[in-house]
Structure formats: structure tokens, C-alpha cells
Design an enzyme around this catalytic site. Structure first.
Site, PDB file in Angstrom:
ATOM      1  N   GLU A  92      -6.006  39.145 -49.345  1.00 38.93           N
ATOM      2  CA  GLU A  92      -6.419  39.086 -51.825  1.00 38.93           C
ATOM      3  C   GLU A  92      -6.489  37.924 -51.699  1.00 38.93           C
ATOM      4  O   GLU A  92      -6.090  37.251 -52.783  1.00 38.93           O
ATOM      5  CB  GLU A  92      -5.003  39.435 -51.462  1.00 38.93           C
ATOM      6  CG  GLU A  92      -4.015  40.693 -51.284  1.00 38.93           C
ATOM      7  CD  GLU A  92      -3.359  41.038 -52.182  1.00 38.93           C
ATOM      8  OE1 GLU A  92      -2.534  39.991 -52.496  1.00 38.93           O
ATOM      9  OE2 GLU A  92      -3.098  42.194 -51.543  1.00 38.93           O
ATOM     10  N   GLU A 105      -3.143  47.488 -46.343  1.00 41.16           N
ATOM     11  CA  GLU A 105      -2.015  47.504 -47.299  1.00 41.16           C
ATOM     12  C   GLU A 105      -2.023  48.600 -48.173  1.00 41.16           C
ATOM     13  O   GLU A 105      -2.933  48.880 -49.039  1.00 41.16           O
ATOM     14  CB  GLU A 105      -1.954  46.191 -47.713  1.00 41.16           C
ATOM     15  CG  GLU A 105      -1.269  44.548 -46.528  1.00 41.16           C
ATOM     16  CD  GLU A 105      -0.840  43.402 -47.935  1.00 41.16           C
ATOM     17  OE1 GLU A 105      -0.496  43.831 -48.967  1.00 41.16           O
ATOM     18  OE2 GLU A 105      -1.190  43.015 -47.466  1.00 41.16           O
TER      19      GLU A 105
HETATM   20  O1  AHR Z   1       2.683  43.869 -48.474  1.00 41.93           O
HETATM   21  C1  AHR Z   1       3.427  43.011 -49.189  1.00 41.93           C
HETATM   22  C2  AHR Z   1       2.431  41.973 -50.591  1.00 41.93           C
HETATM   23  O2  AHR Z   1       1.029  42.469 -51.089  1.00 41.93           O
HETATM   24  C3  AHR Z   1       1.744  41.117 -49.093  1.00 41.93           C
HETATM   25  O3  AHR Z   1       1.929  40.090 -48.930  1.00 41.93           O
HETATM   26  C4  AHR Z   1       0.325  40.478 -50.245  1.00 41.93           C
HETATM   27  O4  AHR Z   1      -0.970  40.975 -49.422  1.00 41.93           O
HETATM   28  C5  AHR Z   1       0.201  42.117 -51.301  1.00 41.93           C
HETATM   29  O5  AHR Z   1      -0.031  41.753 -52.488  1.00 41.93           O
END
Ligand code: AHR
Length: 520
Positions: free
Chosen positions: A203, A324
Site C-alpha cells: 500500500e 488482501e
Molecule cells: O490487513 C490489515 C491491514 O489492511 C494491512 O496491514 C494493510 O495492508 C491494509 O490496509
């Protein structure tokens, strides 16, 4: 982290782009029709699509995976035995580690050498708690080795120089001879490990450094250039932008496309939006519907980002890595809000089934995903409490979908009734089908309607079947879940609601259910 609020209107609009034909208007008798095209098989669905994310966050690693050798909780060299076995049983193919946001503040040297000499740091992203670095590179590698999984290591791009990442990769992968390889051996592992996947930051638009796309793309090239594996090919995965930021994808593919092998997409299902999250249990039907609506936006996001990737990579050699995804609810009452603890219900199972079916539809581009997160965090497979462990409904969906790993996707044409509640609308039925490596056909179905059973009439082309068996996951209520005291409330049961007759299959899908059929 740091996401905007997506309005309900957007959710509804997003849905209408889903590639499903609406079958009937509301009020008519619902009936879905599906054609499974076994005669025109699609691409292989990589087992890596069933990957998992394990970040240094709350009790995801500490207590969830790692308890240390001296713990009274039964362990294998410090790893919880119950968790290891449960994860082996669902054939976890890869683990992404150490973050997440944590990854861009992680310095690998903190996590090697004698544990009692490792520095204690503050986990600034997740609860401000002490991080004693007991779980470092050797512990992570030992964990994936015990699982028989591949490694996906996320480099610190936000707050460490490229040389730090390069040296970490050398420490992990170089065969012998170098000072770093000798240091690895002195720390207990002479043989090099394999790092199959390397995340170039996380990110980068947010917690990974608040970068602009152009800058992030340049930085990606720099870090990717100097991270060199001494032990085989590493798939290097660039950070994606925020959700539907296709301009970021365009920039990254144009500027960095030549130096990367994959591109990451993060998308969470967050009813209420990031700043007004709703509860994991005890929710209304409107919240159920919002959850479904927000989930199937994944289809639209993958389609949009894939289209941009196609522009630069028409041969589809680069992986779209949805590394994610999952539900994100308000913290469980009484828990540390920085630990992202949430219960997991049949609603999460439906979300998992919907997403897995979407990934199968896009198997030509989506080659890897990592659900967030593996244990005790967000949409977890497993929850632990001291010595106790419980398998969540999401775990059971992963168990039911095991035949999808490395199978051939069979395209499906679906015409589904709508499910709607207030402004939220979604196709009630979702489907994907595969032919596994032994030639057996499996069909995964989801009924996202919490009230109505869905008859499904299926036509099979190029599939010979004389019998059908299967398993169903459902619950008595919308938030049916497994607790430490009642761990078997939502577990798969034999499914008897399908009949095959020549080339047709009739199925009656109970409300709020995930069904996997095995044809013979
Ligand atoms: O999964 C939790 C968080 O969500 C992670 O650390 C981040 O990459 C995302 O914003």
C-alpha cells in the site's frame, strides 16, 4: 490502511456491472439456470489463489501461530500444533508475511539471532504494543516449511533503503559462501530458503509511504532491481493503488511493468465503510445485503484492473495478486481495537464463497490471493483463546474448495434471480466449476439470499456424470457462528439436494448456503 467511504449508491451501481443475467423480477418464483461448459475448458486455477496473509497484528502470529517452545500449549518447536494441523488440512499453498502496514516498518535484522537478544520495538500500526521480534525470518520459514507452503515475503520499501531489502533476500536465498549465508548458517539454517514471491512494499499510496503513483513506480523499479534471489525465480509483486484507482495501475504497469511479475490489489468488504464499520454478529438483514453487495464489487475491480494490465501485458504473463481481501467489521466488543478481532459467521462463509467463485472466473489473470488474515485477525480461518482453537465458517469454505487448487476452470453461464434488501441488490446465486487434476468435476454454488431457497437447473456440456454427492455449509441464523464453547454450529454437512439426470443437474440451494458438488 486509510480508506475512503464508498457510498451505498456506488455499491448498487457497482453491482449492475456483474456478469450475470438477471432471471426474474422480485416477487416471481425464483429459479437460477447454469450451463457448465465442460467442452470448452478454461485456464488452470492456481493453488496460490488459496493463499493466506499473516501479519504481526494482534494475536495473528503471537498466540495464534507462535507460542514458543516453553508454552504449556502443545507446540512443535514453538508453533501451535492444533493450528498447524488445521492449516495443513486445508492445504494452505502460501503465506504472505510480515505485513501489511507492519511490513513497511519491519527491519529484518531485528528478527534473527538469539531471541533473548532481539530488540523490542513498538508495533505502531497495531495497538502500540511491544513487538519482541520472537517470530522472525527463521520462525517464518520454519512455519511455512511445516505447512508445506510457499513463501511470500513483503519488503520494507517505505522506511528502509533498497540495500536492506537486497541483503534480506541474500540472507534468505544465497546458497553459500557469502558472509550473509554464513550468518544464516550460524543462526541455524545452512541451506538457503526459497522466496517464491516478493512484495515490493505494501500500500505505497498509504501506510507504505503516502506516495504518488509515479514516485511509487520509480521506487518499485529501484527496489525490484536490487532484490536478487540466489535460489531460483522470485515473482516480484508491485503495490497496487487504493481499490478502484486504475490510474495507479496504469502508471505502475507503464513505468514498472518491465521489472515486475505481478501487481497487487487489496479490497475489503466493509459494511458501513472504513470509518463506520458494523458489527460481525447481531446485524440486520440490511447489513447482510450491504455485505453481499460490497463483496461482489470484487468482480468489477478485477475486471477494471485486468483491463489496464491487458493494455501493457496482452499475453497475461503478469499476475494480478489479490493479496488482501475479506470482511472487515467493527472490533469485537471488549477487544483491543488495534487487534482487528472479529467473529466469523455464515455471512463470512458466503463472502468467501462469492470471492472464490469470482477468482475462478478470472483465473486467466488472478493467480494468487491472500485472505486477510490467517488466525485471529479480520476474516480468519481460525480463532484461538489460550489453549482453545475453533475453525470458522470461512475455514470450512476453504476446506470444501480444496479441489479447486490447480484444477482447470470450466466456464459457467449463469442466469440468477436478484436478491435485494432496501437499496442493496445482488444476484442471489453465484457459481464456479472446475475439473480437478484427477478429472473429476466439482461445482461450487452460493445462495446469498438469507431467506429464499434457490432452485438451480444446470446443463452440463462435455461432462459425463451419473451421480452427484456434495457438502453444504449453512446456518440457522444470519450470524450463525462457531464459538469456543460450541465449535460445531457451522460445519459442513452431507448435501442431498442435488440430482443428476443425463446432462442436467437439479439443485435446491437452501438460503444463506455454500454448496460444493462432486460429480461422478
Ligand atoms: O490487513 C490489515 C491491514 O489492511 C494491512 O496491514 C494493510 O495492508 C491494509 O490496509
Amino acid at each position: 490502511m486509510r480508506r475512503g467511504f464508498m457510498s451505498s449508491a456506488l455499491v448498487v451501481l457497482g453491482l449492475l456491472a456483474a456478469p450475470v443475467t438477471p432471471a426474474l423480477a422480485q416477487g416471481e418464483t425464483p429459479q437460477a439456470t447454469v450451463t457448465v461448459r465442460g467442452d470448452t475448458p478454461g485456464p488452470r486455477l492456481y493453488r496460490q489463489v488459496f493463499g493466506q496473509f499473516a501479519e504481526h497484528l494482534g494475536h495473528g502470529i503471537y498466540e495464534g501461530i507462535w507460542v514458543g517452545e516453553k508454552s504449556s500449549i502443545p507446540n512443535d518447536h514453538g508453533y501451535r500444533k492444533d493450528v498447524l494441523q488445521a492449516l495443513r488440512d486445508i492445504k494452505v499453498p502460501l503465506v504472505r508475511w510480515p505485513g501489511g502496514c507492519f511490513g513497511d516498518e519491519y527491519h529484518w535484522r531485528d528478527g534473527i539471532g538469539p531471541r533473548n537478544k532481539r530488540p523490542v520495538k513498538i508495533n505502531t500500526n497495531w495497538g502500540g504494543v511491544n513487538e519482541d521480534n520472537a517470530f522472525g525470518t527463521h520462525e517464518f520459514m520454519g512455519f511455512v516449511e511445516k505447512l508445506g507452503a510457499e513463501t511470500y515475503v513483503s519488503l520494507n520499501v517505505g522506511s528502509a533503503p533498497p540495500s536492506e531489502g537486497a541483503q534480506w533476500v541474500e540472507y534468505m536465498t544465497s546458497p553459500n559462501g557469502s558472509t550473509l549465508a554464513k550468518e544464516r548458517a550460524a543462526n541455524g539454517h545452512a541451506a538457503p530458503w526459497k522466496v517464491e514471491y516478493l512484495g515490493i512494499g505494501n500500500e505505497l499510496w498509504g501506510c507504505g509511504g503516502n506516495m504518488r503513483a509515479d514516485y511509487a513506480a520509480d521506487v518499485t523499479n529501484r527496489y525490484a532491481q536490487f532484490a536478487k534471489s540466489g535460489n531460483g525465480k522470485m515473482i516480484k509483486i508491485a503495490s497496487g493503488g487504493l481499490e478502484d484507482d486504475v490510474a495507479w495501475t496504469d502508471t505502475m504497469m507503464r513505468v514498472a511493468g518491465k521489472y515486475i511479475d505481478g501487481y497487487s490489489l487489496h479490497y475489503y468488504t466493509i459494511p458501513g465503510g472504513f470509518n463506520a464499520k458494523k458489527q460481525a454478529l447481531g446485524f440486520s438483514e440490511v447489513e447482510w445485503a450491504e455485505t453481499i453487495a460490497r463483496t461482489i464489487k470484487m468482480e468489477e475491480l478485477i475486471t477494471k484492473h485486468s483491463a489496464v494490465m491487458d493494455k501493457y501485458d496482452p499475453a497475461k504473463t503478469k499476475w494480478l495478486a489479490v493479496d488482501e481481501w475479506g470482511t472487515w467489521f467493527a472490533p469485537a466488543p471488549g477487544s483491543n481495537p488495534g487487534f482487528l478481532v472479529q467473529q466469523n459467521s455464515i455471512r463470512d462463509a458466503v463472502v468467501a464463497g462469492l470471492n472464490l467463485n469470482i477468482f475462478a472466473h478470472h483465473a486467466d489473470r488472478v493467480k494468487l490471493t491472500a485472505i486477510a488474515q490467517m488466525v485471529n485477525v479480520l476474516q480468519a480461518m481460525l480463532l484461538t483463546d489460550g489453549p482453545r482453537m475453533v475453525k470458522t465458517p470461512t475455514y470450512w469454505v476453504y476446506d470444501m474448495y480444496k479441489p479447486w487448487q490447480d484444477a482447470t476452470v470450466l466456464p459457467t453461464d449463469l442466469s440468477s434471480p436478484w436478491y435485494n434488501k432496501d437499496q442493496y441488490v445482488a444476484p442471489a446465486v453465484s457459481v464456479s466449476a472446475v475439473r480437478d487434476t484427477a478429472g473429476q468435476v466439482h461445482i461450487g454454488l452460493v445462495n446469498a439470499d438469507p431467506n429464499r431457497a434457490m432452485p438451480v437447473s444446470m446443463t452440463l456440456t462435455g461432462v459425463q456424470a451419473s451421480s452427484v454427492a456434495g457438502r453444504i455449509l449453512t446456518g440457522a441464523t444470519m450470524d450463525a457462528h462457531n464459538s469456543f464453547d460450541q465449535p460445531n454450529t457451522v460445519v459442513p454437512q452431507p448435501f442431498t439436494g442435488a440430482q443428476v439426470n443425463g446432462g442436467t443437474l437439479s439443485v435446491s440451494l437452501p438460503p444463506k448456503s455454500v454448496v460444493v458438488l462432486d460429480l461422478r
